[in-house]
Design a protein around this motif. Structure first.
Motif, PDB file in Angstrom:
ATOM      1  N   HIS A 190      26.303   0.248  16.722  1.00  0.00           N
ATOM      2  CA  HIS A 190      24.987   0.888  16.657  1.00  0.00           C
ATOM      3  C   HIS A 190      24.321   0.949  18.025  1.00  0.00           C
ATOM      4  O   HIS A 190      23.649   1.927  18.373  1.00  0.00           O
ATOM      5  CB  HIS A 190      24.136   0.122  15.647  1.00  0.00           C
ATOM      6  CG  HIS A 190      22.726   0.573  15.501  1.00  0.00           C
ATOM      7  ND1 HIS A 190      22.283   1.830  15.861  1.00  0.00           N
ATOM      8  CD2 HIS A 190      21.636  -0.072  15.015  1.00  0.00           C
ATOM      9  CE1 HIS A 190      20.998   1.933  15.620  1.00  0.00           C
ATOM     10  NE2 HIS A 190      20.575   0.796  15.116  1.00  0.00           N
ATOM     11  N   HIS A 191      24.516  -0.066  18.849  1.00  0.00           N
ATOM     12  CA  HIS A 191      23.831  -0.168  20.141  1.00  0.00           C
ATOM     13  C   HIS A 191      24.354   0.813  21.181  1.00  0.00           C
ATOM     14  O   HIS A 191      23.738   0.988  22.232  1.00  0.00           O
ATOM     15  CB  HIS A 191      23.974  -1.585  20.690  1.00  0.00           C
ATOM     16  CG  HIS A 191      25.396  -2.029  20.876  1.00  0.00           C
ATOM     17  ND1 HIS A 191      26.131  -2.570  19.860  1.00  0.00           N
ATOM     18  CD2 HIS A 191      26.213  -1.974  21.955  1.00  0.00           C
ATOM     19  CE1 HIS A 191      27.349  -2.857  20.307  1.00  0.00           C
ATOM     20  NE2 HIS A 191      27.421  -2.497  21.573  1.00  0.00           N
ATOM     21  N   ALA A 249      16.087   1.482  20.718  1.00  0.00           N
ATOM     22  CA  ALA A 249      17.541   1.333  20.649  1.00  0.00           C
ATOM     23  C   ALA A 249      17.889  -0.092  20.265  1.00  0.00           C
ATOM     24  O   ALA A 249      17.170  -1.042  20.608  1.00  0.00           O
ATOM     25  CB  ALA A 249      18.185   1.687  21.994  1.00  0.00           C
ATOM     26  N   ALA A 250      19.011  -0.241  19.567  1.00  0.00           N
ATOM     27  CA  ALA A 250      19.457  -1.558  19.123  1.00  0.00           C
ATOM     28  C   ALA A 250      20.083  -2.328  20.270  1.00  0.00           C
ATOM     29  O   ALA A 250      20.675  -1.760  21.189  1.00  0.00           O
ATOM     30  CB  ALA A 250      20.466  -1.405  17.992  1.00  0.00           C
ATOM     31  N   HIS A 267      21.917   6.231  21.482  1.00  0.00           N
ATOM     32  CA  HIS A 267      20.465   6.343  21.319  1.00  0.00           C
ATOM     33  C   HIS A 267      20.180   7.319  20.178  1.00  0.00           C
ATOM     34  O   HIS A 267      20.341   8.528  20.324  1.00  0.00           O
ATOM     35  CB  HIS A 267      19.801   6.835  22.599  1.00  0.00           C
ATOM     36  CG  HIS A 267      18.321   6.891  22.493  1.00  0.00           C
ATOM     37  ND1 HIS A 267      17.526   5.781  22.651  1.00  0.00           N
ATOM     38  CD2 HIS A 267      17.481   7.911  22.213  1.00  0.00           C
ATOM     39  CE1 HIS A 267      16.264   6.116  22.487  1.00  0.00           C
ATOM     40  NE2 HIS A 267      16.207   7.401  22.220  1.00  0.00           N
ATOM     41  N   SER A 268      19.763   6.774  19.042  1.00  0.00           N
ATOM     42  CA  SER A 268      19.576   7.572  17.829  1.00  0.00           C
ATOM     43  C   SER A 268      18.115   7.802  17.470  1.00  0.00           C
ATOM     44  O   SER A 268      17.833   8.443  16.465  1.00  0.00           O
ATOM     45  CB  SER A 268      20.275   6.885  16.647  1.00  0.00           C
ATOM     46  OG  SER A 268      21.634   6.660  16.917  1.00  0.00           O
ATOM     47  N   VAL A 279      16.456   2.497  14.700  1.00  0.00           N
ATOM     48  CA  VAL A 279      17.345   1.343  14.574  1.00  0.00           C
ATOM     49  C   VAL A 279      17.186   0.767  13.177  1.00  0.00           C
ATOM     50  O   VAL A 279      16.163   0.982  12.504  1.00  0.00           O
ATOM     51  CB  VAL A 279      17.050   0.255  15.632  1.00  0.00           C
ATOM     52  CG1 VAL A 279      17.206   0.819  17.040  1.00  0.00           C
ATOM     53  CG2 VAL A 279      15.662  -0.353  15.447  1.00  0.00           C
ATOM     54  N   THR A 307      11.305   2.959  13.878  1.00  0.00           N
ATOM     55  CA  THR A 307      11.217   4.056  14.823  1.00  0.00           C
ATOM     56  C   THR A 307       9.820   4.096  15.416  1.00  0.00           C
ATOM     57  O   THR A 307       8.883   3.483  14.880  1.00  0.00           O
ATOM     58  CB  THR A 307      11.557   5.406  14.169  1.00  0.00           C
ATOM     59  OG1 THR A 307      11.666   6.414  15.174  1.00  0.00           O
ATOM     60  CG2 THR A 307      10.492   5.825  13.156  1.00  0.00           C
ATOM     61  N   CYS A 351      20.412   2.682  25.757  1.00  0.00           N
ATOM     62  CA  CYS A 351      21.586   2.222  25.013  1.00  0.00           C
ATOM     63  C   CYS A 351      22.228   1.066  25.776  1.00  0.00           C
ATOM     64  O   CYS A 351      21.954   0.839  26.962  1.00  0.00           O
ATOM     65  CB  CYS A 351      22.586   3.347  24.763  1.00  0.00           C
ATOM     66  SG  CYS A 351      23.413   3.960  26.241  1.00  0.00           S
ATOM     67  N   PHE A 398      16.219  -5.519  19.498  1.00  0.00           N
ATOM     68  CA  PHE A 398      16.158  -4.113  19.874  1.00  0.00           C
ATOM     69  C   PHE A 398      15.232  -3.945  21.069  1.00  0.00           C
ATOM     70  O   PHE A 398      14.528  -4.881  21.482  1.00  0.00           O
ATOM     71  CB  PHE A 398      15.716  -3.231  18.698  1.00  0.00           C
ATOM     72  CG  PHE A 398      14.345  -3.519  18.145  1.00  0.00           C
ATOM     73  CD1 PHE A 398      13.239  -2.791  18.564  1.00  0.00           C
ATOM     74  CD2 PHE A 398      14.160  -4.488  17.173  1.00  0.00           C
ATOM     75  CE1 PHE A 398      11.974  -3.032  18.046  1.00  0.00           C
ATOM     76  CE2 PHE A 398      12.900  -4.742  16.641  1.00  0.00           C
ATOM     77  CZ  PHE A 398      11.808  -4.015  17.084  1.00  0.00           C
ATOM     78  N   ARG A 407      17.201  -2.872  11.232  1.00  0.00           N
ATOM     79  CA  ARG A 407      17.129  -4.309  11.396  1.00  0.00           C
ATOM     80  C   ARG A 407      16.576  -4.942  10.130  1.00  0.00           C
ATOM     81  O   ARG A 407      15.542  -4.513   9.597  1.00  0.00           O
ATOM     82  CB  ARG A 407      16.225  -4.674  12.596  1.00  0.00           C
ATOM     83  CG  ARG A 407      16.870  -4.348  13.965  1.00  0.00           C
ATOM     84  CD  ARG A 407      18.060  -5.254  14.187  1.00  0.00           C
ATOM     85  NE  ARG A 407      18.779  -5.055  15.428  1.00  0.00           N
ATOM     86  CZ  ARG A 407      19.936  -4.411  15.519  1.00  0.00           C
ATOM     87  NH1 ARG A 407      20.470  -3.860  14.448  1.00  0.00           N
ATOM     88  NH2 ARG A 407      20.574  -4.338  16.674  1.00  0.00           N
ATOM     89  N   ASP A 442      28.976  -0.319  11.909  1.00  0.00           N
ATOM     90  CA  ASP A 442      27.672  -0.881  12.253  1.00  0.00           C
ATOM     91  C   ASP A 442      27.700  -1.747  13.516  1.00  0.00           C
ATOM     92  O   ASP A 442      26.667  -1.999  14.126  1.00  0.00           O
ATOM     93  CB  ASP A 442      27.133  -1.703  11.088  1.00  0.00           C
ATOM     94  CG  ASP A 442      26.818  -0.843   9.873  1.00  0.00           C
ATOM     95  OD1 ASP A 442      26.567   0.356  10.059  1.00  0.00           O
ATOM     96  OD2 ASP A 442      26.845  -1.369   8.748  1.00  0.00           O
TER      97      ASP A 442
END
Length: 371
Positions: A160-161, A229-230, A164-165, A168, A176, A301, A237, A170, A157
């Motif tokens: 995560h940043h 993105a985180a 680019h998924s 995120v 999203t 990212c 984010f 939080r 974890d």
């Protein structure tokens, strides 16, 4: 900025992630009609292994919309969508070097019709796989999957940043952006289907534990979120918008939005793009603006140093930031429209996936760049 690697794959690059040990890059992609796969590239030698998805149960080979490595790099999660944006399975692959083998899968239920939820991104948080959906109602935009504990598949974890998924996590919630294809909006209205995010002009927030309702979070001055993105740490984010908006989010007593870039802001392009042919330009224009505009932020990212971050827009312009300050901007040295972005875990490198082909025959170029 200089190019370290240029990796070719036979389909559009929808998702990228570097392995946590920094030795390999995973590329997932496909086309409108599926026919996708996963490429694994070794960064020291440039060796690339391409694994086509192949037909799945009851339908043809899907596109790979998201890839994500487990913390120990023994597994790679791939989320897929079927032909013409239909649903596809979420697959857990065992990884051995550049080889992958199917270990487990969540299969979509029902008839898998166009308009049902289809994957557009994925990440892992703890032992959970979070799937970001498109062409769905607000309540269906996020799905949480958990593979059997016997796989001991868990995310790192802290990283995560770096990837680019399109989602995120939080404070125990998955966030999203709503939204879908500009080209399909009129068709969906005529057919009675509700486009994803139409009821949520800003962000969609869903509980990871499955308890409680989905929530919508408005965004001031941004009609549609196209990237999220985180930031390093627990809470922060970034979001990008359809017209080029960039916002940084943080929590005080409430969630706070800070505008970093406004639509139409000039860019200092300090490296020109390579020449293109009229045929390539025509194909790229037809593809890029079905879902985005030229200025739309498609991916974000943070670099491994956890202080600088990168955004890229659909027109092929890359921007380097530190906090709220823009450090530089470049036009990518290849024709096409970017679709994915990832940062290396220990080097000042980023990978950008660029969609270059026409509607029926997409091709892919992934550039690994040193900043």
């Amino acid at each position: 900025m200089r190019v370290l690697h240029a990796i070719r794959t036979p389909w559009a690059p929808y998702s990228l992630m570097f392995a946590n040990d920094g030795t390999r890059l995973a590329v997932g992609g496909g086309a409108w009609y599926g026919e996708g796969g996963i490429s694994l590239a070794r960064l020291d030698s440039g060796e690339v292994a391409v694994t086509p998805m192949g037909p799945q149960r009851g339908y043809g080979p899907p596109s790979v919309a998201g890839v994500y490595f487990s913390a120990d790099d023994r597994y790679l999660v791939a989320v897929t969508r079927g032909s013409s944006l239909g649903p596809g399975p979420t697959i857990l692959f065992a990884v051995d070097g550049l080889s992958i083998g199917r270990a487990a899968a969540f299969e979509p239920a029902g008839q898998r019709r166009m308009g049902d939820p289809c994957a557009t991104g994925a990440m892992m948080a703890g032992e959970s796989t979070i799937v970001r959906h498109w062409a769905s109602s607000v309540e269906q935009c996020i799905a949480v999957r958990r593979f059997s504990p016997r796989f001991a598949c868990r995310a790192d974890d802290r990283r995560h940043h770096l990837t680019h998924s399109r989602v995120v996590v939080r404070r125990g919630r998955a966030l999203t952006g709503g939204g879908g294809s500009l080209a399909l909006a009129e068709w969906r209205a005529d057919s009675g289907l509700r486009e994803s995010g139409r009821a949520a002009e800003g962000l969609i927030s869903a509980p990871l534990a499955g308890e409680g309702p989905c929530e919508t979070i408005p965004i001031e001055g941004c009609p549609r979120v196209t990237a999220i993105a985180a930031l390093p740490g627990e809470d922060g984010f970034l979001t990008g918008g359809l017209r080029g908006e960039l916002d940084r989010w943080s929590w005080a007593e409430t969630l706070r939005q800070e505008r970093l870039a406004v639509p139409g802001a000039p860019l200092a392009n300090i490296e020109p793009a390579l020449p293109t042919t009229p045929k390539v330009q025509e194909a790229v224009a037809a593809l890029a603006w079905a879902t985005y505009t030229r200025d739309s932020v498609v991916a974000i990212c943070t670099l491994h140093d956890e202080t600088r971050w990168v955004s890229v827009d659909a027109g092929g312009r890359l921007r380097l930031w530190q906090g709220a300050q823009q450090l530089g901007a470049w036009t990518l040295p290849a024709p096409g429209t970017p679709r994915s972005l990832a940062a290396h875990p220990s080097e000042p490198w980023i990978a950008v996936g660029i969609k270059q082909g026409g509607f029926g025959h997409p091709s892919s170029l992934v550039l690994v760049l040193e900043l």
